[in-house]
Design a protein around this motif. Structure first.
Motif, PDB file in Angstrom:
ATOM      1  N   GLY A   1       2.707  -0.754  10.269  1.00  0.00           N
ATOM      2  CA  GLY A   1       4.145  -1.480  11.161  1.00  0.00           C
ATOM      3  C   GLY A   1       4.976  -0.383  11.705  1.00  0.00           C
ATOM      4  N   THR A   2       5.562  -0.314  13.108  1.00  0.00           N
ATOM      5  CA  THR A   2       5.907   0.481  13.526  1.00  0.00           C
ATOM      6  C   THR A   2       8.105  -0.035  12.840  1.00  0.00           C
ATOM      7  N   LYS A   3       8.486  -0.527  13.567  1.00  0.00           N
ATOM      8  CA  LYS A   3       9.957  -1.371  13.634  1.00  0.00           C
ATOM      9  C   LYS A   3       9.372  -2.614  13.363  1.00  0.00           C
ATOM     10  N   PRO A   4      10.414  -2.259  11.714  1.00  0.00           N
ATOM     11  CA  PRO A   4      10.009  -3.233  10.823  1.00  0.00           C
ATOM     12  C   PRO A   4      10.729  -4.143  11.456  1.00  0.00           C
ATOM     13  N   ALA A   5      10.002  -5.560  10.605  1.00  0.00           N
ATOM     14  CA  ALA A   5      10.348  -7.423  11.635  1.00  0.00           C
ATOM     15  C   ALA A   5      11.566  -7.257  10.875  1.00  0.00           C
ATOM     16  N   GLY A   6      12.611  -6.506   9.586  1.00  0.00           N
ATOM     17  CA  GLY A   6      14.154  -7.169   8.929  1.00  0.00           C
ATOM     18  C   GLY A   6      13.450  -6.452   7.752  1.00  0.00           C
ATOM     19  N   THR A   7      15.324  -6.399   7.153  1.00  0.00           N
ATOM     20  CA  THR A   7      14.653  -5.831   5.568  1.00  0.00           C
ATOM     21  C   THR A   7      15.272  -7.059   5.169  1.00  0.00           C
ATOM     22  N   VAL A   8      14.886  -7.036   3.841  1.00  0.00           N
ATOM     23  CA  VAL A   8      14.550  -7.733   2.259  1.00  0.00           C
ATOM     24  C   VAL A   8      15.117  -7.255   1.306  1.00  0.00           C
ATOM     25  N   VAL A   9      16.479  -7.793   0.887  1.00  0.00           N
ATOM     26  CA  VAL A   9      16.514  -7.115  -0.835  1.00  0.00           C
ATOM     27  C   VAL A   9      15.491  -8.008  -1.250  1.00  0.00           C
ATOM     28  N   LEU A  10      14.870  -7.436  -2.773  1.00  0.00           N
ATOM     29  CA  LEU A  10      14.266  -8.639  -3.492  1.00  0.00           C
ATOM     30  C   LEU A  10      14.182  -7.964  -4.600  1.00  0.00           C
ATOM     31  N   GLY A  11      14.027  -9.629  -5.467  1.00  0.00           N
ATOM     32  CA  GLY A  11      14.464  -8.954  -7.034  1.00  0.00           C
ATOM     33  C   GLY A  11      14.483 -10.364  -8.157  1.00  0.00           C
ATOM     34  N   THR A  12      13.858 -10.344  -9.128  1.00  0.00           N
ATOM     35  CA  THR A  12      14.350 -11.756 -10.105  1.00  0.00           C
ATOM     36  C   THR A  12      15.077 -11.505 -10.817  1.00  0.00           C
ATOM     37  N   VAL A  13      16.155 -12.625 -10.710  1.00  0.00           N
ATOM     38  CA  VAL A  13      17.388 -13.005 -11.044  1.00  0.00           C
ATOM     39  C   VAL A  13      17.469 -12.819 -12.575  1.00  0.00           C
ATOM     40  N   ARG A  14      19.022 -12.610 -12.548  1.00  0.00           N
ATOM     41  CA  ARG A  14      19.446 -12.500 -14.041  1.00  0.00           C
ATOM     42  C   ARG A  14      18.732 -12.638 -15.255  1.00  0.00           C
TER      43      ARG A  14
ATOM     44  N   LEU B   1      15.286 -14.097  -3.822  1.00  0.00           N
ATOM     45  CA  LEU B   1      15.669 -14.263  -5.187  1.00  0.00           C
ATOM     46  C   LEU B   1      14.328 -15.371  -5.611  1.00  0.00           C
ATOM     47  N   SER B   2      13.848 -14.388  -7.124  1.00  0.00           N
ATOM     48  CA  SER B   2      12.246 -14.868  -7.442  1.00  0.00           C
ATOM     49  C   SER B   2      13.241 -15.105  -9.060  1.00  0.00           C
ATOM     50  N   SER B   3      12.611 -16.443  -9.367  1.00  0.00           N
ATOM     51  CA  SER B   3      12.653 -17.108 -10.913  1.00  0.00           C
ATOM     52  C   SER B   3      11.723 -17.851 -11.179  1.00  0.00           C
ATOM     53  N   LEU B   4      10.809 -17.169 -12.662  1.00  0.00           N
ATOM     54  CA  LEU B   4      10.043 -18.322 -13.349  1.00  0.00           C
ATOM     55  C   LEU B   4      10.348 -18.819 -14.446  1.00  0.00           C
ATOM     56  N   LEU B   5      11.524 -19.128 -15.030  1.00  0.00           N
ATOM     57  CA  LEU B   5      11.623 -19.183 -16.132  1.00  0.00           C
ATOM     58  C   LEU B   5      12.893 -20.414 -15.933  1.00  0.00           C
ATOM     59  N   THR B   6      13.161 -21.308 -16.737  1.00  0.00           N
ATOM     60  CA  THR B   6      13.876 -23.048 -16.183  1.00  0.00           C
ATOM     61  C   THR B   6      15.458 -21.928 -16.448  1.00  0.00           C
ATOM     62  N   THR B   7      14.876 -21.759 -17.664  1.00  0.00           N
ATOM     63  CA  THR B   7      16.039 -20.708 -18.204  1.00  0.00           C
ATOM     64  C   THR B   7      17.218 -19.204 -16.960  1.00  0.00           C
ATOM     65  N   SER B   8      17.201 -19.350 -15.970  1.00  0.00           N
ATOM     66  CA  SER B   8      16.769 -18.085 -15.171  1.00  0.00           C
ATOM     67  C   SER B   8      17.542 -19.284 -14.136  1.00  0.00           C
TER      68      SER B   8
ATOM     69  N   GLY C   1       9.606 -19.427  -6.524  1.00  0.00           N
ATOM     70  CA  GLY C   1       8.963 -19.079  -8.838  1.00  0.00           C
ATOM     71  C   GLY C   1       8.243 -20.327  -8.855  1.00  0.00           C
ATOM     72  N   PRO C   2       7.262 -20.419  -9.934  1.00  0.00           N
ATOM     73  CA  PRO C   2       6.839 -21.603  -9.940  1.00  0.00           C
ATOM     74  C   PRO C   2       8.288 -22.705 -10.517  1.00  0.00           C
ATOM     75  N   PRO C   3       9.477 -22.458 -11.138  1.00  0.00           N
ATOM     76  CA  PRO C   3      10.022 -24.136 -11.333  1.00  0.00           C
ATOM     77  C   PRO C   3      10.982 -23.651 -10.357  1.00  0.00           C
ATOM     78  N   ILE C   4      11.213 -23.405  -8.857  1.00  0.00           N
ATOM     79  CA  ILE C   4      12.081 -23.446  -7.374  1.00  0.00           C
ATOM     80  C   ILE C   4      11.291 -24.708  -6.992  1.00  0.00           C
ATOM     81  N   ASN C   5      11.576 -25.296  -6.733  1.00  0.00           N
ATOM     82  CA  ASN C   5      11.213 -26.379  -5.484  1.00  0.00           C
ATOM     83  C   ASN C   5      12.385 -26.515  -4.345  1.00  0.00           C
ATOM     84  N   GLN C   6      11.417 -27.219  -3.122  1.00  0.00           N
ATOM     85  CA  GLN C   6      11.728 -27.503  -1.666  1.00  0.00           C
ATOM     86  C   GLN C   6      13.591 -28.338  -2.505  1.00  0.00           C
ATOM     87  N   ASN C   7      13.712 -28.774  -2.595  1.00  0.00           N
ATOM     88  CA  ASN C   7      14.682 -29.603  -3.129  1.00  0.00           C
ATOM     89  C   ASN C   7      15.733 -29.076  -3.977  1.00  0.00           C
TER      90      ASN C   7
END
Ligand code: B1M
Length: 212
Positions: free
Chosen positions: A83-96, A144-151, A179-185
């Protein structure tokens, strides 16, 4: 040769074999998504079930994750467009507090493939780092990504901090979560702008959020 062999190689923690088999499948013209879904993600799901069932432990989970990461490295050029011009910029990471990164990396790869510029902060990322990096990079979205209920509470805190920064620092950054423990609600409850079920869903959502 079958995708089953890639699945088996992940289950045997054999990263060299995973790489070899993926290269063979790519040469044979197999669809990248099939390799991902039926080979690697299916195997990680089984690893998770065995972990839950107490028949497999953290060192084995880690070895399987390393095999999948090795496979993702091979798939990267096939997922990422030119791709040439980016569709946008995303800052991505897994939470603390959360060290899982395979799904997050997949989301990053697919976003890049979908034409976005991705600034990947890795794992265990605190809210302020997300915000300052987004500011420095004039990002449209923080993902933001989270895999743990504790995060999950860390995700909530990060969304609140981003919302506050939008008001107080005159920013307009959208937040998406997944992430798996997350849903729309849950996404609605914590005030995120959107929830992505999986990596393709994250790309579709990012496009909506930047108004594409
Ligand atoms: Co851990 N782990 N783990 N683990 N691990 C899970 C998540 C768990 C469900 C296993 C289980 O019990 N069945 C469980 C969480 C339970 C819970 O909280 N409900 C768990 C646990 C308990 C733990 C530890 C606490 C274990 C311990 O030490 N006792 C520990 C925590 C460490 C920490 O983070 N502080 C731990 C550690 C690890 C390893 C380090 C060994 C390793 C991670 C290695 C790595 O990531 N580099 C690991 C692994 C591999 C797993 C499983 C087996 C696989 C996760 C994975 O990579 N899946 C996992 C069980 C499972 O999921 N089956 C498990 C494949 C990946 C492609 O899927 O991440 O769901 P996923 O991502 C998807 C979607 O969710 C979505 O798109 C992705 C692609 O389609 N998505 C987004 C993800 N982020 C998104 C963001 C978006 C949009 C979509 O927008 C922003």
């Amino acid at each position: 040769m079958a995708i089953q062999e890639i699945y088996d190689a992940v289950m045997e923690y054999d990263d060299t074999r995973v790489v070899e088999l993926i290269n063979q499948e790519l040469d044979a013209g197999t669809d990248v998504k099939t390799i991902l879904d039926e080979g690697m993600i299916a195997a990680m799901d089984m690893i998770g079930k065995q972990f839950s069932g107490g028949t497999l432990f953290v060192p084995e989970m880690l070895m399987a994750a390393e095999a999948v990461q090795a496979g993702l490295d091979v798939l990267r050029p096939h997922l990422v467009g030119t791709g040439t011009k980016p569709a946008g910029t995303v800052v991505l990471g897994t939470v603390r507090g959360d060290l899982h990164d395979i799904g997050k990396n997949l989301v990053g790869l697919m976003l890049e493939g979908g034409g976005f510029r991705v600034v990947d902060l890795g794992v265990d990322v605190d809210a302020e780092t997300f915000i300052t990096t987004a500011q420095e990079n004039e990002a449209d979205i923080i993902a933001l990504s989270s895999l743990l209920t504790t995060s999950m509470p860390e995700m909530e805190k990060a969304v609140a901090a981003i919302s506050e920064a939008n008001e107080n620092r005159n920013l307009n950054i959208k937040v998406m979560v997944g992430g798996p423990p997350i849903n729309q609600n849950y996404a609605d409850k914590i005030g995120a702008h959107g929830y992505g079920l999986d990596a393709p869903g994250a790309v579709a959502l990012a496009r909506t959020l930047v108004g594409d």
